[in-house]
Design a protein around this motif. Structure first.
Motif, PDB file in Angstrom:
ATOM      1  N   LEU A  34     -76.404 -89.066  37.793  1.00  0.00           N
ATOM      2  CA  LEU A  34     -77.475 -89.158  36.808  1.00  0.00           C
ATOM      3  C   LEU A  34     -78.714 -89.761  37.462  1.00  0.00           C
ATOM      4  O   LEU A  34     -78.616 -90.475  38.458  1.00  0.00           O
ATOM      5  N   TYR A  35     -79.857 -89.459  36.877  1.00  0.00           N
ATOM      6  CA  TYR A  35     -81.136 -89.903  37.425  1.00  0.00           C
ATOM      7  C   TYR A  35     -81.943 -90.621  36.358  1.00  0.00           C
ATOM      8  O   TYR A  35     -82.034 -90.169  35.220  1.00  0.00           O
ATOM      9  N   LYS A  36     -82.527 -91.751  36.763  1.00  0.00           N
ATOM     10  CA  LYS A  36     -83.390 -92.515  35.878  1.00  0.00           C
ATOM     11  C   LYS A  36     -84.791 -91.933  35.960  1.00  0.00           C
ATOM     12  O   LYS A  36     -85.305 -91.701  37.055  1.00  0.00           O
ATOM     13  N   VAL A  37     -85.404 -91.713  34.813  1.00  0.00           N
ATOM     14  CA  VAL A  37     -86.800 -91.295  34.769  1.00  0.00           C
ATOM     15  C   VAL A  37     -87.601 -92.533  34.382  1.00  0.00           C
ATOM     16  O   VAL A  37     -87.259 -93.230  33.427  1.00  0.00           O
ATOM     17  N   MET A  38     -88.649 -92.807  35.176  1.00  0.00           N
ATOM     18  CA  MET A  38     -89.445 -94.015  34.967  1.00  0.00           C
ATOM     19  C   MET A  38     -90.921 -93.681  34.801  1.00  0.00           C
ATOM     20  O   MET A  38     -91.427 -92.758  35.432  1.00  0.00           O
ATOM     21  N   ILE A  39     -91.573 -94.462  33.966  1.00  0.00           N
ATOM     22  CA  ILE A  39     -93.024 -94.393  33.804  1.00  0.00           C
ATOM     23  C   ILE A  39     -93.585 -95.625  34.505  1.00  0.00           C
ATOM     24  O   ILE A  39     -93.070 -96.736  34.344  1.00  0.00           O
ATOM     25  N   LEU A  40     -94.645 -95.410  35.293  1.00  0.00           N
ATOM     26  CA  LEU A  40     -95.271 -96.501  36.036  1.00  0.00           C
ATOM     27  C   LEU A  40     -96.587 -96.900  35.377  1.00  0.00           C
ATOM     28  O   LEU A  40     -97.321 -96.053  34.849  1.00  0.00           O
ATOM     29  N   ASN A  41     -96.886 -98.164  35.438  1.00  0.00           N
ATOM     30  CA  ASN A  41     -98.127 -98.682  34.867  1.00  0.00           C
ATOM     31  C   ASN A  41     -99.313 -98.353  35.769  1.00  0.00           C
ATOM     32  O   ASN A  41     -99.172 -98.266  36.991  1.00  0.00           O
ATOM     33  N   ASP A  42    -100.456 -98.146  35.158  1.00  0.00           N
ATOM     34  CA  ASP A  42    -101.703 -98.048  35.902  1.00  0.00           C
ATOM     35  C   ASP A  42    -102.795 -98.677  35.035  1.00  0.00           C
ATOM     36  O   ASP A  42    -102.575 -98.977  33.872  1.00  0.00           O
ATOM     37  N   HIS A  73     -96.367-101.805  30.576  1.00  0.00           N
ATOM     38  CA  HIS A  73     -97.603-102.574  30.776  1.00  0.00           C
ATOM     39  C   HIS A  73     -97.323-103.956  31.374  1.00  0.00           C
ATOM     40  O   HIS A  73     -98.021-104.395  32.278  1.00  0.00           O
ATOM     41  N   GLU A  74     -96.289-104.619  30.887  1.00  0.00           N
ATOM     42  CA  GLU A  74     -95.982-105.988  31.316  1.00  0.00           C
ATOM     43  C   GLU A  74     -95.214-106.052  32.633  1.00  0.00           C
ATOM     44  O   GLU A  74     -95.436-106.944  33.451  1.00  0.00           O
ATOM     45  N   LYS A  75     -94.292-105.123  32.845  1.00  0.00           N
ATOM     46  CA  LYS A  75     -93.417-105.195  34.025  1.00  0.00           C
ATOM     47  C   LYS A  75     -93.803-104.234  35.146  1.00  0.00           C
ATOM     48  O   LYS A  75     -93.224-104.283  36.221  1.00  0.00           O
ATOM     49  N   GLY A  76     -94.725-103.320  34.864  1.00  0.00           N
ATOM     50  CA  GLY A  76     -95.158-102.385  35.896  1.00  0.00           C
ATOM     51  C   GLY A  76     -94.460-101.041  35.858  1.00  0.00           C
ATOM     52  O   GLY A  76     -94.981-100.060  36.357  1.00  0.00           O
ATOM     53  N   LEU A  77     -93.280-100.998  35.263  1.00  0.00           N
ATOM     54  CA  LEU A  77     -92.559 -99.738  35.084  1.00  0.00           C
ATOM     55  C   LEU A  77     -91.430 -99.954  34.100  1.00  0.00           C
ATOM     56  O   LEU A  77     -91.040-101.080  33.816  1.00  0.00           O
ATOM     57  N   ALA A  78     -90.920 -98.841  33.587  1.00  0.00           N
ATOM     58  CA  ALA A  78     -89.762 -98.909  32.696  1.00  0.00           C
ATOM     59  C   ALA A  78     -88.991 -97.598  32.797  1.00  0.00           C
ATOM     60  O   ALA A  78     -89.575 -96.532  32.992  1.00  0.00           O
ATOM     61  N   VAL A  79     -87.681 -97.712  32.663  1.00  0.00           N
ATOM     62  CA  VAL A  79     -86.823 -96.529  32.614  1.00  0.00           C
ATOM     63  C   VAL A  79     -86.949 -95.964  31.198  1.00  0.00           C
ATOM     64  O   VAL A  79     -86.731 -96.673  30.224  1.00  0.00           O
ATOM     65  N   VAL A  80     -87.330 -94.690  31.113  1.00  0.00           N
ATOM     66  CA  VAL A  80     -87.524 -94.071  29.810  1.00  0.00           C
ATOM     67  C   VAL A  80     -86.373 -93.143  29.423  1.00  0.00           C
ATOM     68  O   VAL A  80     -86.324 -92.653  28.306  1.00  0.00           O
ATOM     69  N   GLY A  81     -85.455 -92.911  30.362  1.00  0.00           N
ATOM     70  CA  GLY A  81     -84.291 -92.093  30.066  1.00  0.00           C
ATOM     71  C   GLY A  81     -83.447 -91.869  31.302  1.00  0.00           C
ATOM     72  O   GLY A  81     -83.917 -92.071  32.425  1.00  0.00           O
ATOM     73  N   VAL A  82     -82.200 -91.475  31.089  1.00  0.00           N
ATOM     74  CA  VAL A  82     -81.269 -91.169  32.174  1.00  0.00           C
ATOM     75  C   VAL A  82     -80.707 -89.780  31.902  1.00  0.00           C
ATOM     76  O   VAL A  82     -80.185 -89.519  30.819  1.00  0.00           O
ATOM     77  N   PHE A  83     -80.848 -88.895  32.897  1.00  0.00           N
ATOM     78  CA  PHE A  83     -80.536 -87.486  32.699  1.00  0.00           C
ATOM     79  C   PHE A  83     -79.856 -86.904  33.934  1.00  0.00           C
ATOM     80  O   PHE A  83     -79.864 -87.514  34.998  1.00  0.00           O
ATOM     81  N   SER A  84     -79.363 -85.676  33.772  1.00  0.00           N
ATOM     82  CA  SER A  84     -78.883 -84.927  34.935  1.00  0.00           C
ATOM     83  C   SER A  84     -80.098 -84.638  35.823  1.00  0.00           C
ATOM     84  O   SER A  84     -81.246 -84.741  35.383  1.00  0.00           O
TER      85      SER A  84
END
Length: 113
Positions: A34-42, A73-84
Motif C-alpha cells: 500500500l502507498y500513502k498519499v500525502m499533501i505538502l504545505n506551501d 498547515h501546522e506540520k508541513g504535510l499530512a497523509v490523506v489516504g492509503v491506497f494500492s
C-alpha cells in the motif's frame, strides 16, 4: 425379494460414487503493498483550495477536510489516504493536474507504507 437386496448391495460396492474432498496446497498470496498519499504545505496555495481538493479527490466531509488541511498547515504535510499503487498514483496525478490548472503550487506525493 432377497435376490434384489443382493443385487443392490453388489451394485453399491461396484459404484464409484464416493464423495471426497480434494485438498490442494495453495501458495499464500501476498497482499500488494500500500502507498500513502500525502499533501505538502506551501506558502501560496489557499487553505480553501486544499479543503476543496480533499473533499473532491479523497471523499472527505468538509469538517474532515478542514481538520486535515490544518494538519498540513501546522506540520508541513499530512497523509490523506492509503491506497494500492495504481490508485495512489492516479490520485497524485489528479491532484497535481488540478492544482496546476488552477495555478497553485500544491504538491501531492506518494510513498510506500
Amino acid at each position: 425379494m432377497r435376490h434384489d437386496l443382493v443385487m443392490m448391495a453388489d451394485k453399491r460396492e461396484d459404484d464409484d460414487t464416493d464423495v471426497g474432498v480434494k485438498l490442494e496446497a495453495r501458495p499464500k498470496t501476498k497482499r500488494p503493498p500500500l502507498y500513502k498519499v500525502m499533501i505538502l504545505n506551501d506558502d501560496y496555495t489557499p487553505m480553501e483550495f486544499v479543503v476543496h481538493v480533499l473533499e473532491r479527490f479523497f471523499g472527505m466531509t468538509h469538517a474532515q477536510a478542514v481538520e486535515l488541511m490544518l494538519t498540513v498547515h501546522e506540520k508541513g504535510l499530512a497523509v490523506v489516504g492509503v491506497f494500492s499503487h495504481e490508485i495512489a498514483e492516479t490520485k497524485v496525478a489528479l491532484v497535481m493536474d488540478f492544482a496546476a490548472r488552477h495555478q497553485h503550487p500544491l504538491q501531492c506525493t506518494m510513498e510506500r507504507e
